[in-house]
Design a protein around this motif. Structure first.
Motif, mmCIF file in Angstrom:
data_model
loop_
_atom_site.group_PDB
_atom_site.id
_atom_site.type_symbol
_atom_site.label_atom_id
_atom_site.label_comp_id
_atom_site.label_asym_id
_atom_site.label_seq_id
_atom_site.Cartn_x
_atom_site.Cartn_y
_atom_site.Cartn_z
ATOM 1 N N GLU A 48 4.099 -1.231 -4.691
ATOM 2 C CA GLU A 48 2.751 -1.513 -5.201
ATOM 3 C C GLU A 48 1.839 -2.041 -4.089
ATOM 4 O O GLU A 48 0.689 -1.641 -3.980
ATOM 5 C CB GLU A 48 2.811 -2.525 -6.355
ATOM 6 C CG GLU A 48 3.453 -1.988 -7.623
ATOM 7 C CD GLU A 48 2.646 -0.899 -8.321
ATOM 8 O OE1 GLU A 48 1.426 -0.798 -8.072
ATOM 9 O OE2 GLU A 48 3.237 -0.120 -9.088
ATOM 10 N N ASN A 52 -1.342 -0.040 -2.497
ATOM 11 C CA ASN A 52 -2.683 -0.647 -2.469
ATOM 12 C C ASN A 52 -3.293 -0.603 -1.070
ATOM 13 O O ASN A 52 -4.474 -0.301 -0.918
ATOM 14 C CB ASN A 52 -2.616 -2.102 -2.950
ATOM 15 C CG ASN A 52 -2.544 -2.203 -4.466
ATOM 16 O OD1 ASN A 52 -2.666 -1.211 -5.166
ATOM 17 N ND2 ASN A 52 -2.347 -3.413 -4.959
ATOM 18 N N HIS A 56 -6.422 1.619 -1.520
ATOM 19 C CA HIS A 56 -7.608 0.765 -1.630
ATOM 20 C C HIS A 56 -8.061 0.263 -0.259
ATOM 21 O O HIS A 56 -9.242 0.261 0.040
ATOM 22 C CB HIS A 56 -7.336 -0.430 -2.539
ATOM 23 C CG HIS A 56 -6.931 -0.050 -3.926
ATOM 24 N ND1 HIS A 56 -7.737 0.683 -4.762
ATOM 25 C CD2 HIS A 56 -5.791 -0.290 -4.625
ATOM 26 C CE1 HIS A 56 -7.116 0.861 -5.926
ATOM 27 N NE2 HIS A 56 -5.928 0.290 -5.866
ATOM 28 N N ARG A 106 -5.565 4.953 -11.875
ATOM 29 C CA ARG A 106 -4.897 3.690 -11.565
ATOM 30 C C ARG A 106 -4.829 2.851 -12.834
ATOM 31 O O ARG A 106 -5.738 2.861 -13.658
ATOM 32 C CB ARG A 106 -5.646 2.913 -10.478
ATOM 33 C CG ARG A 106 -5.961 3.694 -9.217
ATOM 34 C CD ARG A 106 -4.734 4.268 -8.549
ATOM 35 N NE ARG A 106 -3.719 3.252 -8.312
ATOM 36 C CZ ARG A 106 -2.482 3.524 -7.965
ATOM 37 N NH1 ARG A 106 -2.102 4.769 -7.838
ATOM 38 N NH2 ARG A 106 -1.629 2.559 -7.752
ATOM 39 N N GLY A 110 -0.947 -3.249 -10.670
ATOM 40 C CA GLY A 110 -0.155 -3.438 -9.460
ATOM 41 C C GLY A 110 0.130 -4.899 -9.147
ATOM 42 O O GLY A 110 1.285 -5.294 -8.953
HETATM 43 MG MG LIG Z 1 -2.249 -0.896 -7.156
#
Ligand SMILES: [Mg+2]
Ligand SMILES: Nc1ncnc2c1ncn2[C@@H]1O[C@H](COP(=O)(O)OP(=O)(O)O)[C@@H](O)[C@H]1O
Length: 144
Positions: A48, A52, A56, A106, A110
């Motif tokens: 996770e 990310n 992201h 998403r 997470g």
């Molecule tokens: Mg995530």
């Protein structure tokens, strides 16, 4: 068992490296003889955090992801860092179901998964500088 070890790696922030991060973490912590459940918890949390950093932190512009793991006796410390866009409001980002990418399907879970699978998690971030996720879990397996 008084076993101490540490490692630090750097890899490119592309989805292919999620599996690499998961698998290398699993091998690194194997001397602690974690249960299957402990092992899966740690692998999932790593997954996770690395996901990310990739989607992201770096969005469509892959940069370097740093992953460090320290073992002190029965406790595993994991640090995952990106030098991407950073998080504006960490508390909000960590709240369940919050996601800035609902279009990518998403779930916004997470951080919730990392928090529930690990004993402790700390997130620090600076806009334009990047994000650091630190997580800790103590392995209970008594055969160690
Ligand atoms: Mg995530
Ligand atoms: N490494 C990161 N860099 C920048 N933003 C991040 C990072 N990790 C998480 N975030 C932000 O926190 C939000 C919540 O993350 P998470 O709980 O994993 O949900 P999801 O990944 O499903 O969106 C993300 O939507 C994103 O806005």
């Amino acid at each position: 068992m008084n076993y101490n070890n540490e490692m630090m790696m750097k890899f490119k922030g592309i989805p292919e490296n999620e599996r690499f991060a998961r698998a290398s973490t699993a091998i690194f912590i194997s001397p602690l003889n974690p249960t299957l459940s402990e092992l899966n918890d740690i692998k999932t949390a790593v997954s996770e955090a690395v996901t990310n950093a990739i989607i992201h932190g770096y969005e469509n512009n892959p940069g370097e992801v740093f992953m460090g793991c320290t073992i002190k006796s029965n406790t595993v410390y994991i640090k995952i860092e990106d030098k991407g866009k950073g998080i504006e409001n960490i508390e909000k980002a960590m709240s369940p179901l919050y996601t800035t990418k609902p279009d990518l399907g998403r779930s916004g879970l997470g951080f919730t998964v990392m928090e529930s699978f690990m004993d402790k998690i700390n997130v620090s971030s600076e806009i334009g500088k990047g994000t650091i996720v630190e997580m800790t879990k103590t392995i209970q397996n008594e055969s160690t």
